[in-house]
Design a protein around this motif. Structure first.
Motif, short mmCIF file in Angstrom:
data_model
loop_
_atom_site.label_atom_id
_atom_site.label_comp_id
_atom_site.label_asym_id
_atom_site.label_seq_id
_atom_site.Cartn_x
_atom_site.Cartn_y
_atom_site.Cartn_z
N ILE A 1 0.86 -1.19 0.00
CA ILE A 1 0.00 0.00 0.00
C ILE A 1 0.89 1.23 0.00
CG2 ILE A 1 -1.77 1.30 1.23
CD1 ILE A 1 -2.69 -1.31 2.48
N ARG A 2 0.54 2.19 -0.83
CA ARG A 2 1.21 3.49 -0.83
C ARG A 2 0.15 4.57 -0.93
NH1 ARG A 2 5.80 6.34 -1.45
NH2 ARG A 2 5.71 8.25 -2.73
N THR A 3 0.16 5.49 0.04
CA THR A 3 -0.82 6.57 0.07
C THR A 3 -0.11 7.91 0.21
OG1 THR A 3 -1.07 6.39 2.49
CG2 THR A 3 -2.57 5.10 1.12
N LEU A 4 -0.70 8.92 -0.39
CA LEU A 4 -0.22 10.30 -0.28
C LEU A 4 -1.36 11.15 0.27
CD1 LEU A 4 1.84 11.02 -3.53
CD2 LEU A 4 2.69 10.89 -1.19
N LEU A 5 -1.13 11.76 1.42
CA LEU A 5 -2.12 12.63 2.05
C LEU A 5 -1.71 14.08 1.81
CD1 LEU A 5 -2.24 9.86 3.65
CD2 LEU A 5 -3.22 11.17 5.52
N LYS A 6 -2.58 14.84 1.17
CA LYS A 6 -2.31 16.25 0.93
C LYS A 6 -2.82 17.06 2.12
CE LYS A 6 -2.86 20.04 -2.37
NZ LYS A 6 -3.45 20.48 -3.66
N LEU A 7 -1.93 17.79 2.76
CA LEU A 7 -2.26 18.57 3.94
C LEU A 7 -2.62 20.00 3.52
CD1 LEU A 7 0.67 17.43 6.26
CD2 LEU A 7 -1.59 16.41 6.02
N SER A 8 -3.67 20.54 4.11
CA SER A 8 -4.08 21.90 3.81
C SER A 8 -4.79 22.46 5.03
CB SER A 8 -4.99 21.94 2.58
OG SER A 8 -6.18 21.21 2.83
N MET A 9 -5.36 23.65 4.90
CA MET A 9 -6.15 24.24 5.97
C MET A 9 -7.52 24.61 5.44
SD MET A 9 -4.87 28.16 6.49
CE MET A 9 -5.18 29.41 5.22
N ASP A 10 -8.52 24.64 6.33
CA ASP A 10 -9.86 25.04 5.93
C ASP A 10 -10.05 26.53 6.18
OD1 ASP A 10 -10.14 25.28 8.64
OD2 ASP A 10 -11.62 23.67 8.86
N LYS A 11 -11.26 27.02 5.98
CA LYS A 11 -11.54 28.45 6.11
C LYS A 11 -11.37 28.96 7.53
CE LYS A 11 -16.52 27.59 6.56
NZ LYS A 11 -16.58 27.97 7.98
N ASP A 12 -11.45 28.06 8.52
CA ASP A 12 -11.28 28.46 9.92
C ASP A 12 -9.85 28.32 10.42
OD1 ASP A 12 -14.02 29.06 10.25
OD2 ASP A 12 -14.48 26.95 10.58
N GLY A 13 -8.95 27.86 9.55
CA GLY A 13 -7.55 27.72 9.94
C GLY A 13 -7.22 26.40 10.58
N ARG A 14 -8.05 25.38 10.40
CA ARG A 14 -7.76 24.05 10.95
C ARG A 14 -6.99 23.23 9.91
NH1 ARG A 14 -13.10 24.79 12.70
NH2 ARG A 14 -13.34 24.78 14.97
N LEU A 15 -6.19 22.29 10.41
CA LEU A 15 -5.48 21.37 9.54
C LEU A 15 -6.46 20.38 8.94
CD1 LEU A 15 -2.65 20.46 8.56
CD2 LEU A 15 -2.61 18.89 10.51
N LYS A 16 -6.33 20.13 7.63
CA LYS A 16 -7.25 19.25 6.94
C LYS A 16 -6.50 18.32 5.99
CE LYS A 16 -11.41 20.33 8.31
NZ LYS A 16 -12.35 19.32 8.83
N ILE A 17 -7.14 17.19 5.67
CA ILE A 17 -6.69 16.30 4.61
C ILE A 17 -7.54 16.61 3.39
CG2 ILE A 17 -6.26 13.93 3.92
CD1 ILE A 17 -4.68 14.77 6.37
N SER A 18 -6.97 17.32 2.44
CA SER A 18 -7.75 17.78 1.29
C SER A 18 -7.82 16.76 0.17
CB SER A 18 -7.19 19.10 0.75
OG SER A 18 -5.84 18.93 0.33
N ASN A 19 -6.87 15.84 0.12
CA ASN A 19 -6.89 14.85 -0.97
C ASN A 19 -6.04 13.65 -0.56
OD1 ASN A 19 -7.51 13.75 -3.47
ND2 ASN A 19 -5.69 14.63 -4.44
#
Length: 342
Positions: free
Chosen positions: A97-115
């Motif tokens: 298994i190989r996965t890539l998690l794209k890290l980003s932030m939402d409109k409130d400034g929280r850490l999110k997994i966007s893709n």
């Protein structure tokens, strides 16, 4: 990983599919018949080689090589007078298994997994059967095993995407980005920008602003801190803005003042003031020699922090006022004599 696989919706067409740890059976009824499977138990889990590393520009890479898992779950089939009860022991080997998690932030400034991008495969799978119709299942084992391996290969990545995009993001939604410090001020530690990933580091730029009221904002004119070392696991850096916003919030809250009266005034300070700064007043008006002494220290502007390679300094503009009067006069009618230290 396997908890996420078990918690995701079961693949269509997978024989005896059920949720791991379910207390009851899951099945369907048609006429006088019913079938189902339940109580999935993970008997063995081996991760021969796993790796977690950063991948620019915003990704977290996770890989499993040559992993294996063994499962056991019950089966039950009843159709008119046709009855079958038993269990299935399945083992998957060569799980990659190989996965890539794209890290980003939402409109409130929280850490999110966007893709999440995923590539997964099971190289080999074996099954064993027990129960009433064991011979029949063993005769069909090649077909059943091939079908189960195909369906699991199709289900691994959707299960991981469900775990990351739904379950993990739901957990991140519970993280607060604003928190009270005391009864006067609060702090906002939301993200200012998307995470920045290098081959060796993950950089998170937090706001770090204290405030008295939630809609107050202090303009950030400080130089952003720079971290050049990478030997330790975690580095935390604070700019001047962090401290200056705290001072500004306390100033707006009106708590940067101090009043000292009566026995709270140090005796040596009282003697110094009466003998020097107030000496000429006492000579003009001897009646106020025994007047009670009161000191009021009040900040005129938010204190200013300055951080340089040579050190840290704090600039404070304040006034020290001593309202006093003879004991026979009301303090509210007495004049105030400001004293500004040089």
């Amino acid at each position: 990983l396997w908890a996420a696989l078990a918690a995701s919706p079961a693949p269509a067409g997978l024989p005896f599919a059920s949720h791991a740890g379910a207390g009851g059976a899951r099945g369907s009824t048609a006429g006088m018949g019913c079938s189902g499977a339940g109580r999935v138990k993970v008997t063995d889990l081996q991760l021969a080689l796993s790796d977690l590393h950063f991948q620019p520009p915003q990704h977290l890479a996770f890989s499993i090589t040559n992993g294996s898992i063994s499962l056991r779950f019950r089966r039950q089939l009843l159709y008119w007078f046709f009855y079958d009860v038993g269990s299935i022991n399945a083992s998957a080997e060569g799980v990659n298994i190989r996965t890539l998690l794209k890290l980003s932030m939402d409109k409130d400034g929280r850490l999110k997994i966007s893709n999440i991008s995923c590539n997964a495969a099971i190289a080999r799978m074996q099954t064993g059967f027990t129960g009433t119709l064991r011979k029949v299942y063993e005769f069909l084992s090649t077909f059943l095993t091939t079908g189960m391996r195909f369906l699991l290969n199709q289900q691994l990545c959707p299960a991981l995407q469900y775990a990351g995009r739904v379950q993990l993001n739901s957990l991140l939604d519970t993280v607060s980005v604003r928190s009270p410090v005391d009864e006067h001020i609060s702090i906002d530690y939301s993200l200012l920008s998307h995470p920045v990933v290098s081959p060796d580091t993950l950089d998170l730029d937090f706001k770090g602003m204290f405030y008295h009221r939630w809609n107050e904002t202090l303009v950030n004119q400080a130089v952003a801190p720079v971290i050049e070392e990478t030997e330790r696991m975690v580095y935390v850096a604070f700019s001047e803005y962090f401290f200056n916003s705290a001072m500004d919030a306390y100033y707006r809250a009106g708590v940067l003042s101090m009043e000292i009266a009566g026995e709270e005034v140090p005796k040596d300070l009282e003697v110094l003031l009466r003998a020097t700064f107030f000496g000429s007043i006492f000579m003009l008006s001897p009646a106020v020699v025994d007047a009670p002494l009161k000191l009021v220290l009040q900040v005129l502007a938010p204190p200013l922090w300055t951080i340089k390679p040579s050190g840290t300094s704090v600039s404070v503009a304040a006034v020290l006022t001593s309202p006093w009067c003879p004991s026979t006069t009301r303090p509210s009618s007495s004049p105030a004599w400001p004293w500004m230290p040089g």
